[in-house]
Design a protein around this motif. Structure first.
Motif, PDB file in Angstrom:
ATOM      1  N   ALA A  14       0.830  -1.199   0.000  1.00  0.00           N
ATOM      2  CA  ALA A  14       0.000   0.000   0.000  1.00  0.00           C
ATOM      3  C   ALA A  14       0.868   1.254   0.000  1.00  0.00           C
ATOM      4  CB  ALA A  14      -0.911   0.015   1.226  1.00  0.00           C
ATOM      5  N   HIS A  15       0.390   2.301  -0.651  1.00  0.00           N
ATOM      6  CA  HIS A  15       1.045   3.604  -0.598  1.00  0.00           C
ATOM      7  C   HIS A  15       1.029   4.053   0.867  1.00  0.00           C
ATOM      8  CE1 HIS A  15       1.496   7.937  -0.987  1.00  0.00           C
ATOM      9  NE2 HIS A  15       1.918   7.747  -2.232  1.00  0.00           N
ATOM     10  N   PRO A  16       2.103   4.652   1.380  1.00  0.00           N
ATOM     11  CA  PRO A  16       2.140   5.055   2.797  1.00  0.00           C
ATOM     12  C   PRO A  16       0.955   5.933   3.224  1.00  0.00           C
ATOM     13  CG  PRO A  16       4.325   5.224   1.835  1.00  0.00           C
ATOM     14  CD  PRO A  16       3.376   4.910   0.709  1.00  0.00           C
ATOM     15  N   GLU A  20      -1.811   4.786   6.020  1.00  0.00           N
ATOM     16  CA  GLU A  20      -2.137   5.647   7.160  1.00  0.00           C
ATOM     17  C   GLU A  20      -3.654   5.878   7.235  1.00  0.00           C
ATOM     18  OE1 GLU A  20      -1.395  10.226   8.584  1.00  0.00           O
ATOM     19  OE2 GLU A  20       0.143   9.264   7.362  1.00  0.00           O
ATOM     20  N   ALA A  21      -4.290   6.085   6.083  1.00  0.00           N
ATOM     21  CA  ALA A  21      -5.745   6.273   6.058  1.00  0.00           C
ATOM     22  C   ALA A  21      -6.461   5.034   6.582  1.00  0.00           C
ATOM     23  CB  ALA A  21      -6.208   6.601   4.645  1.00  0.00           C
ATOM     24  N   PRO A 129     -10.063   4.758  -3.362  1.00  0.00           N
ATOM     25  CA  PRO A 129     -11.359   5.400  -3.144  1.00  0.00           C
ATOM     26  C   PRO A 129     -11.401   6.345  -1.941  1.00  0.00           C
ATOM     27  CG  PRO A 129     -11.440   3.102  -2.502  1.00  0.00           C
ATOM     28  CD  PRO A 129     -10.094   3.335  -3.102  1.00  0.00           C
ATOM     29  N   PHE A 130     -10.394   6.309  -1.091  1.00  0.00           N
ATOM     30  CA  PHE A 130     -10.313   7.206   0.066  1.00  0.00           C
ATOM     31  C   PHE A 130      -8.852   7.332   0.469  1.00  0.00           C
ATOM     32  CE2 PHE A 130     -11.681   2.952   1.385  1.00  0.00           C
ATOM     33  CZ  PHE A 130     -10.659   2.572   2.233  1.00  0.00           C
ATOM     34  N   GLY A 131      -8.565   8.203   1.450  1.00  0.00           N
ATOM     35  CA  GLY A 131      -7.180   8.437   1.858  1.00  0.00           C
ATOM     36  C   GLY A 131      -6.501   9.480   0.992  1.00  0.00           C
ATOM     37  N   HIS A 132      -7.265  10.444   0.507  1.00  0.00           N
ATOM     38  CA  HIS A 132      -6.740  11.466  -0.395  1.00  0.00           C
ATOM     39  C   HIS A 132      -6.146  12.651   0.357  1.00  0.00           C
ATOM     40  CE1 HIS A 132      -9.727   9.993  -3.689  1.00  0.00           C
ATOM     41  NE2 HIS A 132      -8.879   9.066  -3.298  1.00  0.00           N
ATOM     42  N   ARG A 133      -5.352  13.410  -0.342  1.00  0.00           N
ATOM     43  CA  ARG A 133      -4.704  14.613   0.195  1.00  0.00           C
ATOM     44  C   ARG A 133      -5.751  15.652   0.592  1.00  0.00           C
ATOM     45  NH1 ARG A 133      -0.657  16.630  -3.819  1.00  0.00           N
ATOM     46  NH2 ARG A 133       0.768  15.296  -2.681  1.00  0.00           N
ATOM     47  N   THR A 134      -6.787  15.828  -0.222  1.00  0.00           N
ATOM     48  CA  THR A 134      -7.836  16.799   0.067  1.00  0.00           C
ATOM     49  C   THR A 134      -9.185  16.103   0.057  1.00  0.00           C
ATOM     50  OG1 THR A 134      -8.083  17.368  -2.271  1.00  0.00           O
ATOM     51  CG2 THR A 134      -6.555  18.717  -0.993  1.00  0.00           C
ATOM     52  N   ARG A 135     -10.138  16.693   0.740  1.00  0.00           N
ATOM     53  CA  ARG A 135     -11.487  16.123   0.810  1.00  0.00           C
ATOM     54  C   ARG A 135     -12.276  16.590  -0.417  1.00  0.00           C
ATOM     55  NH1 ARG A 135     -14.305  12.958   3.571  1.00  0.00           N
ATOM     56  NH2 ARG A 135     -16.358  13.361   4.402  1.00  0.00           N
TER      57      ARG A 135
END
Length: 184
Positions: A14-16, A20-21, A129-135
């Motif tokens: 997984a991408h770090p 974390e998300a 689908p989630f864990g993005h930099r911005t909402r």
């Protein structure tokens, strides 16, 4: 091919930021289910072939830009439109007119690659689908609910993870909609 040791998140595939998300959402154990492929699976078809599943079991995370929608915050000007995430099954295409109507927007287009990266923190082909930099506002097509489990990118073009569609929609904070393009 040379490999190097990395963090636990990197070793899981997984991408770090995505790992974390998962932990922040209380589902960090899902990190053990991330599958990493030796070759990139940037398209839904490549991911389905690598997994040996139906194309419709892949969840695509697609960023679009919307203009003139009262449902979206107007202060963001990334690329001239407000980014919107659409979650769609891998066998289907998004109907931009249906997205436009759902948002009450004047216009909806596919977002440029730099807008996708700026908004999500991930490159096209690896957007989870989630864990993005911005909402962002998230729409999920109901077609995802036709499966017990779907597979989505885990932040890189080489990684995917499984999740029930209802959990995926909930963790993404998505609104269930019908925005799938139908054949004429």
């Amino acid at each position: 091919m040379t490999t190097t040791a990395g963090t636990d998140a990197e070793n899981s595939g997984a991408h770090p930021r995505f790992a974390e998300a998962l932990r922040e959402l209380g589902i960090g154990d899902l990190e053990r289910q991330v599958r990493r492929f030796p070759e990139a699976t940037r398209t839904a078809a490549e991911a389905a072939a690598a997994l040996g599943c139906e194309l419709s079991q892949i969840c695509k995370s697609l960023i679009f830009a919307a203009w003139g929608s009262p449902l979206l915050e107007r202060s963001r000007e990334l690329g001239g439109g407000v980014p919107v995430l659409v979650l769609m099954d891998g066998a289907s295409r998004v109907d931009l007119e249906l997205v436009r109507k759902e948002l009450g927007a004047d216009k909806v287009t596919r977002a440029r690659a730099e807008v996708v990266r700026e908004t999500t923190g991930y490159a096209i082909g690896g957007v989870p689908p989630f864990g993005h930099r911005t909402r962002t506002r998230v729409l999920a097509d109901r077609s995802l609910l036709e499966h017990d489990v779907v597979w989505a990118a885990a932040g890189t073009p080489y990684t995917v993870f499984p999740m029930t569609p209802r959990d995926l929609v909930a963790h993404a904070g998505a609104t269930l909609v019908d925005v799938r393009e139908h054949a004429a």
